[in-house]
Design a protein around this motif. Structure first.
Motif, PDB file in Angstrom:
ATOM      1  N   LEU A   1      57.104  -3.973  69.304  1.00 10.17           N
ATOM      2  CA  LEU A   1      56.801  -3.290  68.040  1.00 10.17           C
ATOM      3  C   LEU A   1      55.310  -3.314  67.743  1.00 10.17           C
ATOM      4  CD1 LEU A   1      59.780  -4.567  65.860  1.00 10.17           C
ATOM      5  CD2 LEU A   1      59.515  -2.308  66.912  1.00 10.17           C
TER       6      LEU A   1
ATOM      7  N   LEU B   1      62.976   1.854  62.761  1.00 10.63           N
ATOM      8  CA  LEU B   1      63.077   0.580  63.471  1.00 10.63           C
ATOM      9  C   LEU B   1      63.292  -0.606  62.539  1.00 10.63           C
ATOM     10  CD1 LEU B   1      60.284   1.287  66.079  1.00 10.63           C
ATOM     11  CD2 LEU B   1      62.724   0.925  66.573  1.00 10.63           C
TER      12      LEU B   1
ATOM     13  N   VAL C   1      60.869   2.609  72.568  1.00  5.81           N
ATOM     14  CA  VAL C   1      59.676   2.069  71.893  1.00  5.81           C
ATOM     15  C   VAL C   1      58.554   1.860  72.908  1.00  5.81           C
ATOM     16  CG1 VAL C   1      58.751  -0.001  70.748  1.00  5.81           C
ATOM     17  CG2 VAL C   1      60.851   1.070  69.905  1.00  5.81           C
TER      18      VAL C   1
END
Length: 158
Positions: free
Chosen positions: A95, A30, A53
């Motif tokens: 994230l 990523l 994700v």
């Protein structure tokens, strides 16, 4: 002596942060992916990086809930594949969720005893150990998908 719960907790975290024996961790694949590229669909009808994700995060959260006996049923399609956000702040949050979900799960696992790890989870046909190994395998599988999508994006100039 290294206890199995500690080993599993380390594997769960390394799925995201590395190092891994098979290649790059989720964080490594990523690296450099922007919000814009994470939402691109270089392969028609395939999930985006952003969708993957969030999906991987959801399953780490579900695993943690199952360890505590809080969640046995399958997620709804909307829970399994949550809607993505838009923009850099939402991408950063996705994230952070990926790492945070795995960190929280690893923490919960580290505190398990060997008997709990080996026992079947209430209402399910498999043990906590099987569930947790599945989280590692799931993250690794989707990490490969993300790596392929990132390569496709680079080739397309996105």
């Amino acid at each position: 002596m290294d206890r199995e719960p500690a080993r599993l907790a380390n594997h769960i975290m390394r799925t995201v942060t590395g190092p891994t024996w098979h290649g790059p961790s989720l964080a490594q694949v990523l690296e450099g992916v922007t919000a814009k590229s994470a939402s691109e669909r270089p392969i028609p009808d395939a999930h985006t990086i952003w969708e993957i994700v969030l999906h991987v995060s959801v399953w780490a959260e579900i695993a943690r809930a199952r360890l505590h006996g809080d969640r046995m049923g399958d997620p709804t399609p909307q829970e399994d594949w949550p809607a993505v956000g838009s923009g850099d702040a939402d991408w950063k949050a996705a994230l952070d969720r990926l790492e945070g979900s795995h960190r929280a799960l690893a923490h919960a696992v580290r505190n398990l005893d060997e008997q709990t790890l080996a026992a079947k989870l209430a209402g399910l046909d498999y043990s906590a150990s099987t569930l947790l190994r599945g989280v590692v395998e799931h993250g690794t599988y989707h990490g490969g998908q993300i790596a392929l999508l990132a390569k496709a994006l680079k080739r397309s100039g996105a």
